[in-house]
Design an enzyme around this catalytic site. Structure first.
Site, PDB file in Angstrom:
ATOM      1  N   ASP A   1      39.380  33.010  50.676  1.00 52.03           N
ATOM      2  CA  ASP A   1      39.855  33.277  52.026  1.00 52.03           C
ATOM      3  C   ASP A   1      39.482  34.690  52.478  1.00 52.03           C
ATOM      4  OD1 ASP A   1      41.760  32.397  54.269  1.00 52.03           O
ATOM      5  OD2 ASP A   1      42.601  34.335  53.644  1.00 52.03           O
TER       6      ASP A   1
ATOM      7  N   HIS B   1      43.067  48.156  47.482  1.00 52.30           N
ATOM      8  CA  HIS B   1      42.431  49.111  46.555  1.00 52.30           C
ATOM      9  C   HIS B   1      42.331  50.496  47.192  1.00 52.30           C
ATOM     10  CE1 HIS B   1      41.603  46.267  43.442  1.00 52.30           C
ATOM     11  NE2 HIS B   1      40.757  45.552  44.172  1.00 52.30           N
TER      12      HIS B   1
ATOM     13  N   HIS C   1      43.208  42.379  50.235  1.00 47.60           N
ATOM     14  CA  HIS C   1      43.087  42.769  48.835  1.00 47.60           C
ATOM     15  C   HIS C   1      42.242  44.040  48.692  1.00 47.60           C
ATOM     16  CE1 HIS C   1      42.528  42.147  44.449  1.00 47.60           C
ATOM     17  NE2 HIS C   1      41.310  42.617  44.693  1.00 47.60           N
ATOM     18  N   GLU C   2      41.076  44.051  49.316  1.00 50.25           N
ATOM     19  CA  GLU C   2      40.195  45.222  49.199  1.00 50.25           C
ATOM     20  C   GLU C   2      40.810  46.450  49.855  1.00 50.25           C
ATOM     21  OE1 GLU C   2      37.875  45.169  47.071  1.00 50.25           O
ATOM     22  OE2 GLU C   2      37.759  43.005  46.838  1.00 50.25           O
TER      23      GLU C   2
ATOM     24  N   ASP D   1      43.590  46.025  40.452  1.00 55.66           N
ATOM     25  CA  ASP D   1      43.618  44.574  40.258  1.00 55.66           C
ATOM     26  C   ASP D   1      44.734  44.242  39.282  1.00 55.66           C
ATOM     27  OD1 ASP D   1      41.561  43.528  41.862  1.00 55.66           O
ATOM     28  OD2 ASP D   1      40.049  44.164  40.427  1.00 55.66           O
TER      29      ASP D   1
END
Length: 187
Positions: free
Chosen positions: A116, A127, A123-124, A133
């Site tokens: 997705d 970071h 998510h990125e 992670d």
């Protein structure tokens, strides 16, 4: 933004209560209050994110809805962004230079495999906000990344991930934050 709203509401309620009780109340200058409660603003440039721009904007909005200590905003014309977001044909990854600064690559390889785009973006960005992670992990963990599988569409950080970002950015207080330099996270 939840804590700032709550604190401002509490201040207004106390001022009104004091005035109703016969005291004289005056509003304190809001500049000191606002600066103490202001999130750290990070700008992002999604102009090179191609077909993923809407997903990137949604990923940033999810973080803005989820935490108080940092706010992600699109960069203004002529301004230098804290975060550059690029589309490429590789796997999604983030190159963090310092906390809140770096480059995100929205890799088409993961999209082709069925992951997705909004989850990838959030998510990125996680970071860049200092989160590592957490693999393997369940779908309920945004930072579990690809280990949650292609069926996972959850783009929201869980309570622990939100708390870690708040801690990274000093809760609701503005201040410098430091993170390791030049960290590449490939998901």
């Amino acid at each position: 933004m939840h804590v700032r709203t709550l604190l401002r509401g509490l201040a207004v309620a106390l001022t009104v209560s004091f005035a109703l009780a016969g005291g004289h109340a005056s509003a304190a200058p809001t500049t000191a209050e606002d600066s103490a409660l202001a999130p750290r603003v990070l700008t992002y440039d999604a102009s090179a994110s191609a077909e993923f721009k809407a997903a990137v904007d949604r990923g940033a909005a999810i973080w803005n809805e989820s935490v108080d200590g940092v706010e992600l905003r699109p960069v203004a014309a002529g301004q230098r962004a804290n975060i550059r977001i690029l589309a490429d044909n590789g796997w999604p990854r983030a190159l963090t230079t310092t906390l809140g600064n770096g480059t995100v690559y929205i890799g088409r390889q993961a999209v082709v495999q069925g992951y997705d785009t909004v989850r990838i973006s959030a998510h990125e960005l996680g970071h860049i906000l200092g989160l590592p992670d957490r693999k393997p992990g369940p779908c309920s963990s945004l930072m579990s990344g690809s280990s949650a599988g292609t069926a996972c569409k959850n783009p929201y950080p869980n309570a622990a991930e939100k708390a870690e970002v708040e801690e990274n950015f000093g809760g609701v207080f503005v201040g410098p934050a430091v993170a390791p330099r030049n960290v590449v996270t490939v998901d």
